[in-house]
Design an enzyme around this catalytic site. Structure first.
Site, PDB file in Angstrom:
ATOM      1  N   CYS A  43     -10.258   0.313   2.658  1.00  0.00           N
ATOM      2  CA  CYS A  43      -8.853   0.475   3.061  1.00  0.00           C
ATOM      3  C   CYS A  43      -7.999   1.020   1.923  1.00  0.00           C
ATOM      4  O   CYS A  43      -7.236   1.970   2.105  1.00  0.00           O
ATOM      5  CB  CYS A  43      -8.291  -0.828   3.623  1.00  0.00           C
ATOM      6  N   HIS A  63      -5.285  -6.180   3.230  1.00  0.00           N
ATOM      7  CA  HIS A  63      -5.501  -4.890   3.888  1.00  0.00           C
ATOM      8  C   HIS A  63      -4.309  -3.967   3.651  1.00  0.00           C
ATOM      9  O   HIS A  63      -3.174  -4.430   3.491  1.00  0.00           O
ATOM     10  CB  HIS A  63      -5.702  -5.106   5.394  1.00  0.00           C
ATOM     11  N   HIS A  76      -5.710   3.912   9.380  1.00  0.00           N
ATOM     12  CA  HIS A  76      -6.347   3.063   8.353  1.00  0.00           C
ATOM     13  C   HIS A  76      -7.863   3.081   8.469  1.00  0.00           C
ATOM     14  O   HIS A  76      -8.433   3.517   9.460  1.00  0.00           O
ATOM     15  CB  HIS A  76      -5.817   1.628   8.461  1.00  0.00           C
TER      16      HIS A  76
END
Length: 309
Positions: A210, A263, A275
């Protein structure tokens, strides 16, 4: 090995391992002197990919031609710092371990003095001067230019001269940085990787995690940001969640946004998130509404400036 020597990554993608004994038997294709990242990733089961994270085996990755600082060595492994990846773990850059035969010493690597070629294709073939295929390079690999010919670029590599196709790279003039672009350009950079499988520690177009995804899409548009999500959330310009714009980074934390940040994604616009989610999933665009991400959204940061593009 003396720490004042310039050491360069001499493979398309070198994985930065947590320790000199982190790699498993199944990781042989990733740690050889001529690694095959695609073959390595094809062999890994979901559980084996998950172990990279859950067992803290991998930290990051680094691309062909990037400089590393060697601070120690054990057997065939070098303990290195990656100066290009800012990290709170070490003021000099991101620390970890790389097999020594993926590195090479170079005495005249003038990467900051002349024009540079930056790979803008998702992947690009590097050819020899005899037009033989040498290796496949990742998006955002940067190499010094020797000569810019009509349809090809002669570049300096850690081992000599290579040839890139003009359409695979952009040229940065001597003394300049990657041009700074706007939030829409960050989104556009990320969109080309839709469907690419997530890879823990991934920092190449073979797979991003991420924060590796947000780091590289910002880098492609002229912004160097911290490597890890929690540090990305502590830098940049604070943006109220009511004022987010495409290209802003959105951060997500456990305990419905009150706990630890785990995240990061890129705001796509229209209530959507671009993402690289987690192991077993692919880079995607989702609507935040009604998802766990909507509950966990805790912060936004802007690294881009408004440009005309």
């Amino acid at each position: 090995m003396e720490s004042n020597n310039i050491w360069l990554v001499n493979v398309p993608v070198a994985t930065l391992w947590t320790s000199h004994d982190s790699a498993r038997e199944i990781d042989a294709d990733a740690i050889s002197g001529t690694p095959n990242i695609e073959k390595w990733l094809e062999k890994l089961t979901y559980e084996q990919r998950l172990q990279l994270c859950d067992d803290n085996l991998v930290q990051s990755q680094v691309l062909f031609g990037q400089e590393v600082l060697i601070i120690d060595e054990v057997n065939d492994w070098a303990h290195v710092i990656l100066p290009d990846q800012p990290s709170g773990k070490d003021g000099r850059g991101y620390p970890g371990w790389i097999p020594k035969d993926q590195l090479i010493q170079q005495s005249d690597w003038y990467i900051k003095q002349g024009p540079l070629a930056v790979i803008t294709a998702k992947k690009a073939l590097l050819y020899s001067e005899k037009n033989e295929k040498l290796m496949e390079l990742s998006y955002q690999t940067i190499l010094p230019i020797v000569e810019d010919i009509v349809d090809r670029i002669r570049v300096k590599t850690p081992t000599g001269i290579g040839i890139l196709r003009t359409e695979d790279a952009t040229i940065i003039p001597a003394g300049k940085d990657i041009p700074k672009k706007n939030g829409a350009a960050i989104v556009a950079a990320g969109e080309q990787f839709l469907g690419l499988p997530y890879l823990w520690g991934g920092m190449s177009s073979y797979g991003y995690d991420c924060s590796g995804f947000s780091y590289n899409m910002c880098l492609a548009n002229g912004y160097i940001i911290p490597r890890d999500a929690h540090e990305q959330a502590a830098a940049g310009k604070h943006v109220p969640l009511t004022d987010i714009l495409p290209g802003d980074l959105l951060f997500f934390a456990y305990e419905e946004g009150k706990g630890r940040i785990h995240h990061v994604g890129i705001y796509y616009g229209d209530g959507k998130l671009l993402h690289s989610p987690n192991t077993g999933k692919n880079i995607e665009i989702i609507s935040l509404g009604g998802t766990i991400y909507e509950k966990e959204l805790c912060a936004a940061r802007r690294y881009w400036i408004d440009t005309e593009e």
